[in-house]
Design an enzyme around this catalytic site. Sequence first.
Site, PDB file in Angstrom:
ATOM      1  N   GLU A 150       1.847 -12.033  -3.351  1.00  0.00           N
ATOM      2  CA  GLU A 150       1.657 -12.374  -4.765  1.00  0.00           C
ATOM      3  C   GLU A 150       2.656 -11.636  -5.650  1.00  0.00           C
ATOM      4  O   GLU A 150       3.188 -12.209  -6.605  1.00  0.00           O
ATOM      5  CB  GLU A 150       0.222 -12.051  -5.205  1.00  0.00           C
ATOM      6  CG  GLU A 150      -0.868 -12.694  -4.363  1.00  0.00           C
ATOM      7  CD  GLU A 150      -0.675 -14.178  -4.172  1.00  0.00           C
ATOM      8  OE1 GLU A 150      -0.137 -14.835  -5.069  1.00  0.00           O
ATOM      9  OE2 GLU A 150      -1.045 -14.693  -3.100  1.00  0.00           O
TER      10      GLU A 150
ATOM     11  N   GLU B 257       6.758 -21.089  -1.721  1.00  0.00           N
ATOM     12  CA  GLU B 257       5.739 -20.545  -0.812  1.00  0.00           C
ATOM     13  C   GLU B 257       6.360 -19.988   0.470  1.00  0.00           C
ATOM     14  O   GLU B 257       5.897 -18.989   1.005  1.00  0.00           O
ATOM     15  CB  GLU B 257       4.691 -21.600  -0.484  1.00  0.00           C
ATOM     16  CG  GLU B 257       3.790 -21.933  -1.668  1.00  0.00           C
ATOM     17  CD  GLU B 257       3.168 -20.708  -2.318  1.00  0.00           C
ATOM     18  OE1 GLU B 257       3.148 -19.631  -1.702  1.00  0.00           O
ATOM     19  OE2 GLU B 257       2.713 -20.813  -3.464  1.00  0.00           O
TER      20      GLU B 257
ATOM     21  N   GLY C 292      -6.714 -18.102  -1.223  1.00  0.00           N
ATOM     22  CA  GLY C 292      -6.831 -16.696  -0.868  1.00  0.00           C
ATOM     23  C   GLY C 292      -6.525 -15.830  -2.069  1.00  0.00           C
ATOM     24  O   GLY C 292      -7.164 -14.815  -2.306  1.00  0.00           O
TER      25      GLY C 292
ATOM     26  N   MET D  66      -3.949 -16.033  -6.099  1.00  0.00           N
ATOM     27  CA  MET D  66      -3.085 -16.848  -6.952  1.00  0.00           C
ATOM     28  C   MET D  66      -2.251 -15.956  -7.844  1.00  0.00           C
ATOM     29  O   MET D  66      -2.786 -15.062  -8.508  1.00  0.00           O
ATOM     30  CB  MET D  66      -3.948 -17.806  -7.790  1.00  0.00           C
ATOM     31  CG  MET D  66      -3.173 -18.617  -8.818  1.00  0.00           C
ATOM     32  SD  MET D  66      -2.023 -19.779  -8.041  1.00  0.00           S
ATOM     33  CE  MET D  66      -0.694 -19.787  -9.238  1.00  0.00           C
ATOM     34  N   GLU D  67      -0.940 -16.229  -7.850  1.00  0.00           N
ATOM     35  CA  GLU D  67       0.034 -15.330  -8.488  1.00  0.00           C
ATOM     36  C   GLU D  67       0.183 -15.504  -9.995  1.00  0.00           C
ATOM     37  O   GLU D  67       1.296 -15.379 -10.519  1.00  0.00           O
ATOM     38  CB  GLU D  67       1.403 -15.531  -7.831  1.00  0.00           C
ATOM     39  CG  GLU D  67       2.121 -16.860  -8.172  1.00  0.00           C
ATOM     40  CD  GLU D  67       1.848 -17.996  -7.227  1.00  0.00           C
ATOM     41  OE1 GLU D  67       0.804 -17.952  -6.549  1.00  0.00           O
ATOM     42  OE2 GLU D  67       2.654 -18.930  -7.169  1.00  0.00           O
TER      43      GLU D  67
ATOM     44  N   HIS E  97       6.000 -13.225  -5.790  1.00  0.00           N
ATOM     45  CA  HIS E  97       6.077 -14.374  -6.701  1.00  0.00           C
ATOM     46  C   HIS E  97       6.351 -13.980  -8.152  1.00  0.00           C
ATOM     47  O   HIS E  97       6.753 -14.814  -8.949  1.00  0.00           O
ATOM     48  CB  HIS E  97       4.741 -15.132  -6.702  1.00  0.00           C
ATOM     49  CG  HIS E  97       4.550 -16.107  -5.583  1.00  0.00           C
ATOM     50  ND1 HIS E  97       5.487 -17.055  -5.243  1.00  0.00           N
ATOM     51  CD2 HIS E  97       3.489 -16.333  -4.763  1.00  0.00           C
ATOM     52  CE1 HIS E  97       5.006 -17.813  -4.249  1.00  0.00           C
ATOM     53  NE2 HIS E  97       3.799 -17.383  -3.940  1.00  0.00           N
TER      54      HIS E  97
HETATM   55 ZN   LIG Z   1       2.323 -18.080  -2.626  1.00  0.00          ZN
END
Ligand SMILES: [Zn+2]
Length: 962
Positions: A383, A405, A346, A348-349, A386
Amino acid sequence: MGKGFYISKAVGIVGIVVGAGAVATIIALSVVYAQEKSKNEPIEDGTVTTTTIKPSTTPAPSNEPWDKYRLPDTLVPDSYDVYLWPRLEKNQHGLYIFTGNSTVLFRCVKETDLILIHSNKLNLTKFGDHHAKLFAVDGSTPPAIKETWLQVTTQYLVVQLNTKLTAGKSYQLFTEFQGELADDLGGFYRSVYFEDGKEKIVATTQMQPTDARKAFPCFDEPAMKAIFTITLLHEPGTVALSNGMDIETVNITIDGNAVTRTRFEPTKKMSTYLLAFIVSEFDSIDAMEDNVLIRIWARRTAIAEGQGQYALNKTGPILKFFESYYNSSYPLTKSDQIALPDFNAGAMENWGLITYRETALLYDPQMSSNGNKERIATIIAHELAHMWFGNLVTLKWWNDLWLNEGFASYVEYLGGHEAEPDWGLKDLIVLSDMHRVFAIDALASSHPLSSREDEINRPEQISELFDAISYSKGASVLRMLSEFLSEEIFVKGLSSYLKEFAFKNTVYTDLWDHLQMAVEGSGLTLPDTVHNIMNRWVLQMGFPVVTIDTHTGQLSQKHFLLDPDSIVDRPSEFNYKWFVPIKWMKTGTDKGQYWLMKETETNNNMAAAQNEWILANLNVTGYYRVNYDEGNWNRLLSALQSNHEVIPMINRAQLVDDAFNLARARIIDTTLALRTTKYLSAEREYMPWESALDNLDYFFLMFDRTEVYGPMQAYIRKQVGPLFEHFQTITSNWTHVPEGHTDQYNQVNAIRMACSSGVPGCRELTTGWYDQWEQNPDNNPIHPNLRTTVYCNAIAAGGVEEWNFGWEMFRNATMASEAEKLRSALACTKQPWLLNRYLEYTLDPTKIRKQDATSTIVYIANNVVGQPLAWDFVRARWEYIFNQYGGGSFSFSNLINGVTKRFSTEFELKQLEQFKADNAEVGFGSGTLAVEQSIERTKANIKWLALNQQKVKDWFENETKA
Ligand SMILES: [Zn+2]
Ligand SMILES: *[C@@H]1O[C@H](CO)[C@@H](O)[C@H](O)[C@H]1NC(C)=O
Ligand SMILES: *[C@@H]1O[C@H](CO)[C@@H](O)[C@H](O)[C@H]1NC(C)=O
Ligand SMILES: *[C@@H]1O[C@H](CO)[C@@H](O)[C@H](O)[C@H]1NC(C)=O
Ligand SMILES: *[C@@H]1O[C@H](CO)[C@@H](O)[C@H](O)[C@H]1NC(C)=O
């Protein structure tokens, strides 16, 4: 990565079949709707199913360091200087490629004559006989290279030296390489889209967890933090982005070709999995928030249409919120966020350059539903969370992924709430994470949150960890922890943890240590240490059902298993007993908290008088289910009937969900579960309704082909009728949008269920809107919130004309979220030939993007008419599907679970067993476990039907007697 990446859109969502009026109109509605507001897609961080690395053979046991998946502890990287040059046009061999070179500066911490550095699918230039050059930083002569080779299985470049590197000294290793910019969604890869009638290529990355080594040779483990200086070479006219701010862009000439060179400021000390490099023709909009540059990037047309504006508006406030929540300023000077046409997870950090699916970042008030909007706000929050938790402080190894997560999946609700304070987002974690993961964590085949470090080695073992347990159970138990500590103590411990470990790595118990320090001196008394309480939730799988006997005040706990006959063969040092925080209330205002520490205890507060009810797990902050003696259940049910608002809203959703699941587990009778839905005719809130519909979905799956179907539809019609009328009234006959965010969701539920159960007026309403749109395709009159449901209903009620119109609109859609609504609705037709044709389209990438093939087939299977067609299709094409899509993002487990979830007869069981036998040679790849689970589930369904069919039919008939 963003949450949700572990479930395909359709998994966990069951299609409801609809029969309207005398002619059974059959539609798979709920699936489609759930997708509308679903958080189920891949969200961020994620690698998803695409592990392209498969050891071809099981390696013979070996003690050679290059046969081990983990790096030895001899070398530590300090910094990298990396040049990359992606080509956005095919070369003479028809390949898209990138070239590059990299110099890594590393320290030798233990003397060794071996350098192991990750490298995968890269063609390395040879200098003389060797794939690398070695230098000593102090200018002395380094050990000579004896031999180099690529160890394919473990993904290493192996450099053997003639003499040893000296401990304490630093060296540089230089490599030059060429790789393919493939369309495989991993490492450095390409994404494709059309603009101005031309095909455009984007070179982009997805490194997590183990694909940085596919872009350049590197020590590709999260604890191998280093500083990266990135330089990108790219075609003039394109834009290059990376983690750091660009500090120099010049046009140069290389071998007679004009090339633009963009240099980026050196990164902070960071892990390889968080790197990102992107070259595109994208455009951006920007804003400053407290000296941080915020930019939203997307296709030029999307930016021109203002689709990045919502994300830009919300990023600043969310960033500020996390700065104050963590008590730590944002560690970087800029925050780029970019929407990519092809992206597996979905989002990505990547530190400073977050990548998203288009549907997870782009918003258009004319096209996007409130569910689309919620997803954008919460994914951005996830995100950004993170950027500190995960990026600044990183878990040492992937076995602790659940903490990274789970944490982001919990605080995304807090950040989302900051962005949209009127939406009641914090409550929704109960439906979206807790209820969802309860279903999985109640299986004997579940697993604990925490894995041992030495159990997780190979890339595919790492990828397997990105599942619902890590994300949703992780989020649920951290929420429970924050609640029993109080948010004040939780954030105090959290911020001291972030301070101590900034730019370093941790194990999960480091967080417990800091929370324990925060508890001490706070005045809070806990029954045990944070460690000891949390161990029980983290080290053993599953969760308890707490049973309260209100006659005696006795409480007891037991491991909750959905199938009571299943065998738990995973041992637990705590014997499946937990330390359970129980917040409770009684009739009136009496409230309290109690810790259940043993298997059975008695507490006088838990005894109730004759006419009093007790309700436990207030606001469902605890990760467990609750059962009561029958008398208390009856008193709770009559409280719901007479004045349901005396029970808090979230607990109304809980009572329904607990009852249905206790019934599935044969702890209470199915009719008691059904009785929790009786009060719904008076309920207007979204959460209890959604909880009931999620549970009734199972009934639809089991009964939509049986004689129970008619009476069940009659009951639903009776219950949902008042809700439909309520929304008709408050929207002034569907001309306004309800004000509340969750009311908007419940309006969709009302229309969806009313149309499916044949409430008069519903079908006319939805087909009328669709007809209007068909008359005037440039002017869609359907509110975005309602589109998924309206499209689905109209296509189900219509024929080829409605379908073809929907298909044309799908092909022309300029917004990914609009295309997604249509793609799901096209599966709703009840014409078998249209469904078969649509099935054929799924294997043609020019019609359905590869990344969407599985979910489209599953949408079709959710439709009761499409179910046997999809099953036949998958059976007949298995070999082709397996070979064509085997290595890519095709999710075999979602596919198999999706096409078989309705199976509940002996005949279907035989077919499934035959399918398994017939394809034993081809195999099932990542769907192997799903085949077994499907067989097990079919058997359980057969048992459940035998036990419940008559009873359920009688109950529905009795409830709908005139
Ligand atoms: Zn995550
Ligand atoms: C690495 O590649 C860049 C770009 O092609 C080039 O300018 C540079 O000289 C190369 N580095 C080395 C050490 O060859
Ligand atoms: C790498 O080398 C192999 C073998 O020569 C070749 O088939 C492949 O196309 C090369 N890959 C790239 C990206 O150049
Ligand atoms: C480089 O060349 C491109 C295309 O010719 C041009 O648009 C761009 O402004 C130039 N950049 C610099 C820094 O001169
Ligand atoms: C973004 O914020 C501006 C200024 O407050 C507002 O006018 C605009 O409607 C917002 N856009 C979106 C899509 O939320």
